[in-house]
Design an enzyme around this catalytic site. Structure first.
Site, short mmCIF file in Angstrom:
data_model
loop_
_atom_site.label_atom_id
_atom_site.label_comp_id
_atom_site.label_asym_id
_atom_site.label_seq_id
_atom_site.Cartn_x
_atom_site.Cartn_y
_atom_site.Cartn_z
N HIS A 198 93.21 19.25 124.78
CA HIS A 198 92.66 18.00 123.82
C HIS A 198 92.41 16.80 124.26
CE1 HIS A 198 97.02 17.18 121.79
NE2 HIS A 198 96.49 16.43 122.66
N ASP B 126 93.60 7.74 117.81
CA ASP B 126 93.93 8.84 116.60
C ASP B 126 95.37 8.19 115.98
OD1 ASP B 126 95.65 9.08 119.01
OD2 ASP B 126 94.87 11.25 119.31
N GLU C 189 91.32 18.99 119.02
CA GLU C 189 92.08 20.44 119.36
C GLU C 189 90.80 21.47 119.69
OE1 GLU C 189 94.86 20.16 119.94
OE2 GLU C 189 96.36 20.42 118.26
N ASN D 296 96.54 21.77 125.95
CA ASN D 296 95.70 22.67 125.53
C ASN D 296 94.25 22.28 125.74
OD1 ASN D 296 95.30 20.89 123.55
ND2 ASN D 296 95.81 22.25 121.82
C1 GLP Z 1 98.81 13.34 122.21
C2 GLP Z 1 97.68 12.46 122.05
C3 GLP Z 1 96.54 12.34 123.22
C4 GLP Z 1 97.56 12.52 124.30
C5 GLP Z 1 98.18 13.89 124.44
C6 GLP Z 1 98.93 13.86 125.55
O1 GLP Z 1 99.22 13.85 121.12
N1 GLP Z 1 96.92 12.45 120.63
O2 GLP Z 1 95.65 11.27 123.16
O3 GLP Z 1 96.74 12.22 125.37
O4 GLP Z 1 98.48 14.17 123.16
O5 GLP Z 1 100.37 13.03 125.33
P1 GLP Z 1 101.29 12.85 126.66
O6 GLP Z 1 100.72 12.07 127.60
O7 GLP Z 1 102.40 12.56 125.78
O8 GLP Z 1 101.43 14.28 127.27
#
Ligand code: GLP
Length: 255
Positions: free
Chosen positions: A134, A63, A139, A132
């Site tokens: 995702h 992403d 989302e 959440n």
């Molecule tokens: C982000 C990314 C995800 C990631 C998630 C958790 O915003 N788009 O791919 O897995 O949120 O991130 P973190 O590992 O910093 O908690």
């Protein structure tokens, strides 16, 4: 699903690093799906230290924010450059991050899907999980059949990610993300989750119903999904001791 619970994030990270290293050694032209966020940071450090040969490897990131130029400190393109790409011998033409600044973003999304297809699909897709549920930036209520496209972030996600932006700077509302079906097409999915803040999301993903309200739950339908968790991220799992036992006795079936 294979649920692997390790005592620490360090151990969980080592496991994922070993899986990726083994794949690259066996298949030097492997195609990897990569993730950003805090969870894979240690993994990228380990992969760099392993001094693997990335010359033929292709990568596709999950992403990117819409509207953030690649040089922006919070862009995922910059993250990948800082934490992995600049430290390895990958051919930059093979390291793909979705574009959030293309003149025609929907068209760039369609081309991203096509590029993955032409690369022969993704061998191993690395994932994190949002609080959440995702995956990527899919989302809650994302279609389980979704493909790479523009998504609107929830306020929760924007808050969770605000720490990557300077104070007062607006976290974009829009992102480009691989869809859930894009992720599900990968031949193997490896999800990393560490820390107590992820325990509820992890429990719902593994032991809850398959639901668009909790996108990571789609992995229950994947034939080769591996969860690398630490004790804290696993603390909400009802069957934690079962998963630990299964792991310990994995090779004892025919003994
Ligand atoms: C982000 C990314 C995800 C990631 C998630 C958790 O915003 N788009 O791919 O897995 O949120 O991130 P973190 O590992 O910093 O908690």
């Amino acid at each position: 699903m294979e649920v692997i619970i390790q005592p620490s994030a360090e151990d969980g990270t080592q496991l994922a690093a070993d899986l990726i290293a083994e794949l690259i050694r066996k298949k030097p032209d492997a195609t990897l799906g990569l993730a950003t966020g805090r969870a894979p940071l240690g993994l990228y450090r380990k992969l760099v230290d392993m001094r693997l040969d990335w010359r033929q490897v292709r990568t596709f990131n999950l992403d990117e924010y819409v509207g953030l130029p690649g040089a922006h400190p919070a862009s995922f393109s910059r993250y990948m450059d800082e934490h992995l790409f600049r430290h390895i011998n990958i051919d930059r033409r093979n390291a793909h991050v979705p574009s959030g600044t293309a003149a025609d973003v929907p068209d760039a999304c369609a081309r991203y899907e096509e590029t993955i297809r032409l690369a022969g699909g993704i061998d191993l897709q690395l994932l994190g999980i949002g609080t959440n549920g995702h995956i990527g930036f899919n989302e809650p209520t994302s279609s389980l059949a979704s493909r790479t496209r523009i998504k609107t972030l929830t306020e929760d996600t924007r808050r969770d990610n605000a720490c990557h932006f300077d104070a007062g700077q607006l976290v974009p509302h829009h992102v480009v993300t691989m869809g859930i079906a894009t992720i599900m097409d990968a031949r193997q999915c490896v999800l990393l989750a560490f820390g107590r803040a992820k325990s509820a999301a992890v429990a719902a993903a593994i032991e809850g119903p398959v639901s668009a309200m909790h996108p990571a739950s789609a992995l229950q339908l994947h034939p080769n999904a591996v969860y690398c968790l630490d004790d804290e991220a696993a603390s909400g799992l009802t069957l934690a001791s079962y998963y630990r036992w299964v792991r310990e006795h994995k090779f004892a079936v025919h003994a």
